[in-house]
Structures are given as structure tokens and as C-alpha cells.
Design an enzyme around this catalytic site. Structure first.
Site, PDB file in Angstrom:
ATOM      1  N   ASN A  10       0.871  -1.183   0.000  1.00 46.79           N
ATOM      2  CA  ASN A  10       0.000   0.000   0.000  1.00 46.79           C
ATOM      3  C   ASN A  10       0.905   1.229   0.000  1.00 46.79           C
ATOM      4  OD1 ASN A  10      -1.803   2.049   0.488  1.00 46.79           O
ATOM      5  ND2 ASN A  10      -2.341   1.388   2.577  1.00 46.79           N
ATOM      6  N   LYS A  12       0.102   4.235  -0.364  1.00 43.08           N
ATOM      7  CA  LYS A  12      -0.579   5.415   0.216  1.00 43.08           C
ATOM      8  C   LYS A  12      -0.376   6.652  -0.683  1.00 43.08           C
ATOM      9  CE  LYS A  12      -0.066   3.386   4.754  1.00 43.08           C
ATOM     10  NZ  LYS A  12      -0.178   3.572   6.188  1.00 43.08           N
ATOM     11  N   HIS A  96      -9.663   1.045   4.668  1.00 41.46           N
ATOM     12  CA  HIS A  96      -8.422   1.266   5.420  1.00 41.46           C
ATOM     13  C   HIS A  96      -8.702   2.187   6.604  1.00 41.46           C
ATOM     14  CE1 HIS A  96      -4.361   2.472   6.426  1.00 41.46           C
ATOM     15  NE2 HIS A  96      -3.945   1.406   5.750  1.00 41.46           N
ATOM     16  N   GLU A  98      -7.129   4.568   7.806  1.00 43.87           N
ATOM     17  CA  GLU A  98      -6.914   6.003   7.544  1.00 43.87           C
ATOM     18  C   GLU A  98      -8.134   6.614   6.869  1.00 43.87           C
ATOM     19  OE1 GLU A  98      -3.202   5.468   5.511  1.00 43.87           O
ATOM     20  OE2 GLU A  98      -2.233   4.963   7.412  1.00 43.87           O
ATOM     21  N   GLU A 168      -5.645  -5.199  10.397  1.00 37.10           N
ATOM     22  CA  GLU A 168      -4.650  -4.153  10.620  1.00 37.10           C
ATOM     23  C   GLU A 168      -4.963  -3.440  11.930  1.00 37.10           C
ATOM     24  OE1 GLU A 168      -2.672  -2.924   6.696  1.00 37.10           O
ATOM     25  OE2 GLU A 168      -4.358  -1.602   6.997  1.00 37.10           O
ATOM     26  N   GLY A 174       2.070   2.112  10.807  1.00 36.40           N
ATOM     27  CA  GLY A 174       3.013   3.220  10.672  1.00 36.40           C
ATOM     28  C   GLY A 174       3.661   3.637  11.977  1.00 36.40           C
ATOM     29  N   SER A 214       3.075  -2.349  10.402  1.00 34.43           N
ATOM     30  CA  SER A 214       4.524  -2.385  10.610  1.00 34.43           C
ATOM     31  C   SER A 214       5.135  -3.752  10.301  1.00 34.43           C
ATOM     32  CB  SER A 214       4.872  -1.934  12.031  1.00 34.43           C
ATOM     33  OG  SER A 214       4.434  -0.595  12.240  1.00 34.43           O
TER      34      SER A 214
END
Ligand code: PEP
Length: 255
Positions: A10, A12, A96, A98, A168, A174, A214
């Protein structure tokens, strides 16, 4: 049921088309011809055309990071499933964390996108996961189960071959903090149990559940060795060819 590992990157909101072309060329050179593990790269929309050209003659699949649920219309700034298909996109990341956090996506709105994706024969990579506060409150499985059930409401059994789930944990994305192998396996097994209740054991056992948060070359082998971990959704470590390909190699070794 044997499930082929899927390692998806991904990217991003990173990399221009030129940067993307350079990265995918490096990835192609290392893992672009092997078939024991599925590899997918998910660049930003602006890089999809150039990356599509670069992966055309390889075994690397192309994914998008989002799409709109409607097929066309007055939705300024949005991209439809059909537009993705026209660029030979095969996978699409949906839900996702985010996008849940910054764009107000909910289980219900993501559900609409998932159903639209499969209508267009796109493979949804449906992301679920708990926040740190939810984990500390002992609510991990409750949250993740609800995300799976609501996000997959009305999902037809006939299209389960398209479905990929990505677990996730939000606190691991991250941050450099990874779920331990045991933590990941526990939630993945719980997700498979929910899928079993929804679709039956045979179908549930064929659905791939990726871990994301991560993941890097140093922790990939341990995570991929877990019986219900069927690959990885990789953020930061997918932005350079070496760590991403090393994770693919770890998956090949774990086959
Ligand atoms: C992601 O955002 O999907 C992700 C897993 O990111 P990272 O690998 O950087 O934690």
C-alpha cells in the site's frame, strides 16, 4: 485448504508516476516472474496507468487504494470500479483505517463499496482492526467481528473467491509497533470463526486473511508462520524494493 500467500504493498499518498515506475521496475526484477506467492502493488490513482503498463507482462498484480460505490455520476474527485478495471486493476483496498479516520468511512459505506467492487470483478482487500483504546478495553474481537459482519452484509457466497480480509490493528500502522505473532494469530482465527458463522467452514477456510501493521523483513517470517496469517498488507516497507521483496521472499520460504 491451502491458501496462497498474498503480499500487497500500500503505497498510500506517496510517489509520483516516475517514482512509481522506477519502484515497480525494481520489484518486477526481483519477484516479477515467480508464482508461488501472489504479489500486488497499490499505487496512488495518478500512478495506476504507468504501473499498469509496467506489470502487464509480469506476475505482479495491480491494486487501487479506494473507489466509489457508484458506477458513475456527479461525484467530484471520485473514481469508479469500472475506471479501475479499464486500467487492468485487479484488487482494491477498502475500509483502510486512515479512510475510516480521515474520510468518515463506516462499515455501512464500506459495505456498499465492497459490493460494487465484486460486481465489477475487483478483489476487495477489506481492512479491519481495533484502536489501542479498544484493545486496552478488551474489545478487540467485538470491534473486529462487527466490522467483518457489517462490512460483508449481503456478500454473496458465489463471490468469496474474490474476497481478501486484512487485519490491521490501528495502533500498529506506521508506528513501528507490530502485533506479536500470537496476537495476530488469535485475531485472525477469530475472524475466520466469524467468516465460518457467516459462510460455512469450507468457504471460510478458503478466504485469505492478511496481517498489516509495521510488517517488515525482520518480523515477516514469524507472522507468516501463523496458521491463519495468509500474507501481508505492507505500508512503509513497500516504498522501497528491497524490504518489500524481502517480505515476498519470506512468504516464498514459508510456503
Ligand atoms: C497500512 O497502512 O496498510 C500499513 C500496514 O502500514 P505500515 O506497514 O506502514 O504499518
Amino acid at each position: 485448504m491451502s491458501r496462497k500467500y498474498l503480499i500487497a504493498g500500500n503505497w498510500k499518498m506517496n510517489l509520483t508516476p516516475d517514482d512509481s515506475a522506477a519502484l515497480v521496475e525494481e520489484i518486477n526484477a526481483v519477484v516479477g516472474t515467480q508464482t508461488s506467492v501472489q504479489v500486488c502493488v497499490c499505487p496512488p490513482f495518478t500512478s495506476l496507468p504507468v504501473v499498469s503498463d509496467k506489470v502487464e507482462q509480469t506476475e505482479v498484480h495491480l491494486g487501487a487504494q479506494n473507489m466509489h460505490a457508484e458506477p458513475s455520476g456527479a461525484y467530484t474527485g471520485e473514481i469508479s470500479a469500472e475506471m479501475l478495471r479499464s486500467l487492468y486493476v485487479s484488487h482494491v483496498i477498502l475500509g483502510h483505517s486512515e479512510r475510516r479516520q480521515y474520510c468518515g468511512e463506516t462499515n455501512a459505506s464500506i459495505n456498499q463499496k465492497i459490493l460494487a467492487a465484486i460486481q465489477a470483478n475487483l478483489k476487495p482487500i477489506y481492512c479491519v482492526g481495533e484502536t489501542l483504546g479498544e484493545r486496552e478495553a478488551g474489545k478487540t474481537m467485538e470491534i473486529v467481528s462487527t466490522q467483518v459482519r457489517e462490512g460483508l452484509e449481503g456478500y454473496p457466497s458465489s463471490a468469496l473467491d474474490l474476497l481478501v480480509i486484512a487485519y490491521e490493528p490501528v495502533w500498529a500502522i506506521g508506528t513501528g509497533k507490530t502485533a506479536t505473532d500470537e496476537m495476530a494469530q488469535e485475531v485472525h482465527a477469530g475472524i475466520r470463526q466469524v467468516l465460518t458463522e457467516m459462510f460455512g467452514e469450507a468457504d471460510a477456510s478458503s478466504i485469505r486473511i492478511l496481517y498489516g501493521g509495521s510488517m517488515k523483513p525482520e518480523n515477516a517470517a514469524g507472522l507468516l508462520a501463523q496458521p491463519d496469517v495468509d500474507g501481508g498488507l505492507i505500508g512503509g516497507a513497500s516504498l522501497s524494493a528491497k524490504p518489500f521483496c524481502d517480505i515476498v521472499e519470506a512468504a516464498i520460504a514459508a510456503e
